[in-house]
Scaffold this active site. Structure first.
Site, PDB file in Angstrom:
ATOM      1  N   SER A  78       0.838  -1.195   0.000  1.00 37.61           N
ATOM      2  CA  SER A  78       0.000   0.000   0.000  1.00 37.61           C
ATOM      3  C   SER A  78       0.881   1.256   0.000  1.00 37.61           C
ATOM      4  O   SER A  78       1.608   1.494  -0.951  1.00 37.61           O
ATOM      5  CB  SER A  78      -0.975  -0.047   1.184  1.00 37.61           C
ATOM      6  OG  SER A  78      -1.984   0.910   1.048  1.00 37.61           O
TER       7      SER A  78
ATOM      8  N   HIS B  21      -4.147  -2.059  -4.092  1.00 38.90           N
ATOM      9  CA  HIS B  21      -5.531  -2.458  -3.759  1.00 38.90           C
ATOM     10  C   HIS B  21      -6.460  -2.404  -4.977  1.00 38.90           C
ATOM     11  O   HIS B  21      -7.605  -1.981  -4.869  1.00 38.90           O
ATOM     12  CB  HIS B  21      -6.096  -1.549  -2.660  1.00 38.90           C
ATOM     13  CG  HIS B  21      -5.257  -1.445  -1.435  1.00 38.90           C
ATOM     14  ND1 HIS B  21      -4.868  -2.532  -0.690  1.00 38.90           N
ATOM     15  CD2 HIS B  21      -4.706  -0.348  -0.815  1.00 38.90           C
ATOM     16  CE1 HIS B  21      -4.128  -2.122   0.342  1.00 38.90           C
ATOM     17  NE2 HIS B  21      -4.011  -0.808   0.280  1.00 38.90           N
TER      18      HIS B  21
END
Length: 238
Positions: free
Chosen positions: A129, A164
């Site tokens: 991330s 994501h």
């Protein structure tokens, strides 16, 4: 004779100990890249505000592996010589959270320059991330609440990155929109559970801890965005 130094970055769309505590495939892959029998792996949780719970989860996961774990807090630094501390490590593992804050704090502490030196000396950089997108020139980020925006990052790797990709529904349309409008450069997207493994500054391998997770190359051709599927190597047994 100068030895050949491999600069390595593993950028994960999501996964690892913090998202898949019962699935250590990506974390074991990262540890396996080190030439050391017991590699020193340092967790950098800046993006989470050095969350105590996040740090505990890191140690809980990595004490079960063959390695020597530590962490680097900027809110409670372990030493006044961050450079020496970082350059003693074999692997730097950056956690998720607010990338805008991460970039600001790293620059304030000079950690951006130290990490570049670490990378250029052969220390493996990785993360998920925020810990994935920080290494690129630009990224799609949700650092500002309720909107996806472009963030200027460290630029160790060329182009842009979006994590994501399958895990948050706004990611794909936002990346397409920003690229079609010329607001972000071409780059790579990764589903949760996918690691993009760069050697030097080239994408050499794509690995996955989830059987059906994918990666993507995004390019702008004229006024349209071309999304090319990149199939990972699944790290588990089928």
């Amino acid at each position: 004779m100068t030895k050949n130094i491999y600069k390595q970055i593993i950028a994960m769309g999501g996964g690892g100990f913090s998202m898949e505590p019962e699935n250590p495939l990506l974390d074991r892959y990262i540890l396996g890249l080190s030439k050391k029998e017991i590699p020193k792996i340092c967790f950098v949780p800046t993006a989470s505000g050095d969350s105590d719970k996040y740090i505990v989860r890191f140690y809980s996961a990595f004490v079960q592996q063959l390695c020597k774990p530590s962490h680097l807090s900027l809110f409670n630094p372990p030493t006044n010589d961050l450079r020496s501390f970082v350059l003693e490590q074999d692997i730097i593992y950056v956690g998720g959270g607010n990338t805008k804050n991460l970039i600001a704090l790293w620059k304030e502490w000079g950690l951006d320059h130290i990490l570049r030196e670490a990378w250029e000396s052969g220390i493996i950089l990785c993360g998920l991330s925020a810990g994935s997108i920080c290494w690129f020139e630009q990224a799609v980020t949700d650092s500002i609440p309720k909107q996806m925006t472009v963030l200027q990052c460290l630029g160790f790797l060329k182009g842009s990155n979006c994590p994501h990709y399958d895990g948050e529904q706004e990611r794909r349309p936002s990346y397409h929109r920003l690229l079609s409008q010329g607001l972000i450069s071409e780059g790579y997207a990764a589903d949760d559970g996918v690691g993009l493994h760069f050697i030097q500054d080239k994408l050499e391998k794509i690995v996955s801890s989830r059987l059906h997770a994918k990666a993507y190359r995004l390019e702008k051709i004229g006024e349209t965005v071309k999304e090319t599927l990149l199939e990972p190597t699944y790290l588990g047994k089928i």
